[in-house]
Motif scaffolding. Structure first.
Motif, PDB file in Angstrom:
ATOM      1  N   ILE A  73       1.192  -1.316   0.161  1.00 44.88           N
ATOM      2  CA  ILE A  73      -0.173  -0.172   0.485  1.00 44.88           C
ATOM      3  C   ILE A  73       0.753   1.315  -0.128  1.00 44.88           C
ATOM      4  CG2 ILE A  73      -2.316  -1.198   1.198  1.00 44.88           C
ATOM      5  CD1 ILE A  73       0.278   0.908   3.276  1.00 44.88           C
ATOM      6  N   TYR A  74       0.112   2.270  -1.061  1.00 44.23           N
ATOM      7  CA  TYR A  74       1.277   4.001   0.085  1.00 44.23           C
ATOM      8  C   TYR A  74      -0.572   4.401   1.036  1.00 44.23           C
ATOM      9  CZ  TYR A  74       3.718   3.517  -4.405  1.00 44.23           C
ATOM     10  OH  TYR A  74       4.253   2.679  -5.508  1.00 44.23           O
ATOM     11  N   ALA A  75       0.239   4.790   1.832  1.00 41.29           N
ATOM     12  CA  ALA A  75      -0.478   5.323   3.055  1.00 41.29           C
ATOM     13  C   ALA A  75      -0.608   7.131   2.840  1.00 41.29           C
ATOM     14  CB  ALA A  75      -0.029   5.015   4.794  1.00 41.29           C
ATOM     15  N   PHE A  76      -1.629   8.299   3.490  1.00 42.95           N
ATOM     16  CA  PHE A  76      -1.839   9.052   3.235  1.00 42.95           C
ATOM     17  C   PHE A  76      -2.504   9.454   4.727  1.00 42.95           C
ATOM     18  CE2 PHE A  76      -1.132   8.437  -0.987  1.00 42.95           C
ATOM     19  CZ  PHE A  76      -0.325   9.184  -1.396  1.00 42.95           C
ATOM     20  N   GLY A  81      -4.880  14.463  11.161  1.00 42.44           N
ATOM     21  CA  GLY A  81      -4.157  13.667  11.974  1.00 42.44           C
ATOM     22  C   GLY A  81      -4.846  11.996  12.870  1.00 42.44           C
ATOM     23  N   LYS A  82      -6.109  12.249  12.133  1.00 41.23           N
ATOM     24  CA  LYS A  82      -6.256  11.134  12.852  1.00 41.23           C
ATOM     25  C   LYS A  82      -6.899  10.156  12.064  1.00 41.23           C
ATOM     26  CE  LYS A  82      -9.178  14.973  15.889  1.00 41.23           C
ATOM     27  NZ  LYS A  82     -10.572  15.025  16.035  1.00 41.23           N
ATOM     28  N   TYR A  83      -6.470  10.333  10.696  1.00 42.36           N
ATOM     29  CA  TYR A  83      -6.920   9.341  10.528  1.00 42.36           C
ATOM     30  C   TYR A  83      -5.717   8.613   9.004  1.00 42.36           C
ATOM     31  CZ  TYR A  83     -11.449  10.059  11.375  1.00 42.36           C
ATOM     32  OH  TYR A  83     -12.588  10.193  12.772  1.00 42.36           O
ATOM     33  N   VAL A  84      -5.783   7.864   8.426  1.00 42.40           N
ATOM     34  CA  VAL A  84      -4.873   7.203   7.120  1.00 42.40           C
ATOM     35  C   VAL A  84      -5.645   6.195   6.236  1.00 42.40           C
ATOM     36  CG1 VAL A  84      -2.815   5.551   6.975  1.00 42.40           C
ATOM     37  CG2 VAL A  84      -2.464   6.702   9.192  1.00 42.40           C
ATOM     38  N   LEU A  85      -4.836   7.380   4.671  1.00 42.83           N
ATOM     39  CA  LEU A  85      -6.343   6.479   4.175  1.00 42.83           C
ATOM     40  C   LEU A  85      -4.934   5.499   2.944  1.00 42.83           C
ATOM     41  CD1 LEU A  85      -8.004   6.246   1.888  1.00 42.83           C
ATOM     42  CD2 LEU A  85      -7.195   7.966   0.511  1.00 42.83           C
ATOM     43  N   TYR A 143     -12.870   1.121   7.323  1.00 45.52           N
ATOM     44  CA  TYR A 143     -13.950   1.410   6.189  1.00 45.52           C
ATOM     45  C   TYR A 143     -12.661   0.329   4.934  1.00 45.52           C
ATOM     46  CZ  TYR A 143     -17.094   2.333   2.929  1.00 45.52           C
ATOM     47  OH  TYR A 143     -18.424   1.901   1.291  1.00 45.52           O
ATOM     48  N   ALA A 144     -13.554   0.141   4.381  1.00 43.30           N
ATOM     49  CA  ALA A 144     -12.704  -0.880   3.009  1.00 43.30           C
ATOM     50  C   ALA A 144     -13.420  -0.865   1.968  1.00 43.30           C
ATOM     51  CB  ALA A 144     -12.027  -2.712   3.870  1.00 43.30           C
ATOM     52  N   HIS A 145     -12.627  -0.363   1.140  1.00 41.95           N
ATOM     53  CA  HIS A 145     -13.545  -0.716  -0.272  1.00 41.95           C
ATOM     54  C   HIS A 145     -13.285  -1.710  -1.218  1.00 41.95           C
ATOM     55  CE1 HIS A 145     -15.199   0.933  -4.119  1.00 41.95           C
ATOM     56  NE2 HIS A 145     -14.539   0.940  -4.412  1.00 41.95           N
ATOM     57  N   PHE A 175      -9.136   0.875  -1.165  1.00 43.00           N
ATOM     58  CA  PHE A 175      -8.288   1.168  -0.142  1.00 43.00           C
ATOM     59  C   PHE A 175      -9.455   0.931   1.142  1.00 43.00           C
ATOM     60  CE2 PHE A 175     -12.235   3.784  -1.197  1.00 43.00           C
ATOM     61  CZ  PHE A 175     -12.947   4.044  -0.389  1.00 43.00           C
ATOM     62  N   LEU A 176      -8.565   1.596   2.201  1.00 42.86           N
ATOM     63  CA  LEU A 176      -8.796   1.677   3.476  1.00 42.86           C
ATOM     64  C   LEU A 176      -8.302   2.700   4.023  1.00 42.86           C
ATOM     65  CD1 LEU A 176      -6.614  -1.760   3.732  1.00 42.86           C
ATOM     66  CD2 LEU A 176      -9.043  -2.245   4.501  1.00 42.86           C
TER      67      LEU A 176
END
Length: 291
Positions: A73-76, A81-85, A143-145, A175-176
């Motif tokens: 994965i690539y993480a953003f 600052g609360k979530y990671v995509l 969430y998972a798409h 994505f997650l």
């Protein structure tokens, strides 16, 4: 004369290679084309799933900034600052052009390569589905798409390491969304600097409890060498940050459980011996893990 030509060719090749490697280092290899798919193949539909509360997708209304990359994965990180995509590296499951070209002369090799890539993608889907269905709390996944037929109403606004901005159609990727965690190593090193061993032991106990809970669900982790790196904390809860190597054993034997348990603890001990000796001693004494 020939030597000069060879030297010039070698210099040009080295220069081009250096530029490519330098650019990859600066961008960490991220390109939009690597996380979107041009078409939906049968493997997507065979293993598709969608999991999570739709309200979670509201976090996508804010920009996300490049955080890092993993094997899959690539993480953003979200602006607050609360979530990671996490966007799946779909280019890893495509057969490169040069392989297709060379395999054109050997059709059976091309077919074999396509089957291998499909199996790898199927396994990736299975790992993330396992985490979402059995361990959403233990992984902080929201969430998972992974179902192209489920339409996402919001795009993703991304900023890479160079400050370039991108808008991605999330209907063309997988994505997650995960809660942002503090890395296990960073947390323990901070506690070491603060000289707060009481909190250190508390967080080590959280990690061991998390490990036991994961095993209770029959979920094993194939990435033992990266175990300490893949752990984190969301407030006072330990989580698995990286779930890309999870596998399920419906009825693990006592031997399987013991092996998994001590293999993971030994990875924590191996890291602590080098960076935090007091934590290593705590693991030895309380959990009887040996070097």
């Amino acid at each position: 004369m020939i030597f000069k030509r060879l030297l010039a060719i070698f210099t040009c090749v080295a220069l081009v290679l250096g530029l490519v490697l330098g650019w990859t280092f600066l961008t960490r290899g991220f390109k939009v084309s690597k996380v979107i798919y041009p078409y939906c193949s049968d493997v997507f539909y065979k293993n598709r799933f969608e999991k999570g509360e739709k309200a979670t997708l509201e976090v996508l209304s804010q920009p996300f900034v490049f955080l890092g990359k993993g094997c899959q994965i690539y993480a953003f990180e979200s602006l607050d600052g609360k979530y990671v995509l996490k966007l799946v590296k779909l280019h890893r499951y495509r057969i490169p052009f040069y392989k297709r070209f060379l395999s054109g002369f050997f059709q059976n090799r091309l077919l074999s390569a396509e089957i291998k890539q499909k199996k790898r993608l199927e396994a990736t889907f299975a790992h993330y589905r396992l985490a979402m269905e059995r361990l959403p709390k233990e992984t902080a996944l929201l969430y998972a798409h992974f179902d192209p037929s489920c339409r996402i109403g919001l795009p993703a606004f991304l900023t890479d390491r160079l400050g370039r901005n991108f808008e991605i159609d999330l209907n063309q990727t997988f994505f997650l969304i995960q809660k942002k965690a503090v890395n296990f190593k960073d947390k323990l090193l901070l506690l070491q600097q603060e000289g707060d061993f009481a909190k250190t032991s508390f967080f080590l106990d959280l990690v061991v409890g998390h490990l036991k809970q994961r095993m209770a669900y029959g979920v094993f982790d194939n990435d033992h060498p990266g175990y300490a790196r893949n752990l984190g904390f969301v407030q006072n809860e330990a989580i698995s940050i990286d779930v890309g190597n999870f596998r399920l054993k419906e009825k693990p034997s006592a031997e399987d459980l013991q092996k998994e348990y001590f293999s993971c603890l030994k990875q924590l001990l191996h890291w602590a011996k080098k960076r935090y000796p007091e934590a290593a001693q705590y693991l030895r004494e309380k959990y009887r893990v040996e070097d």
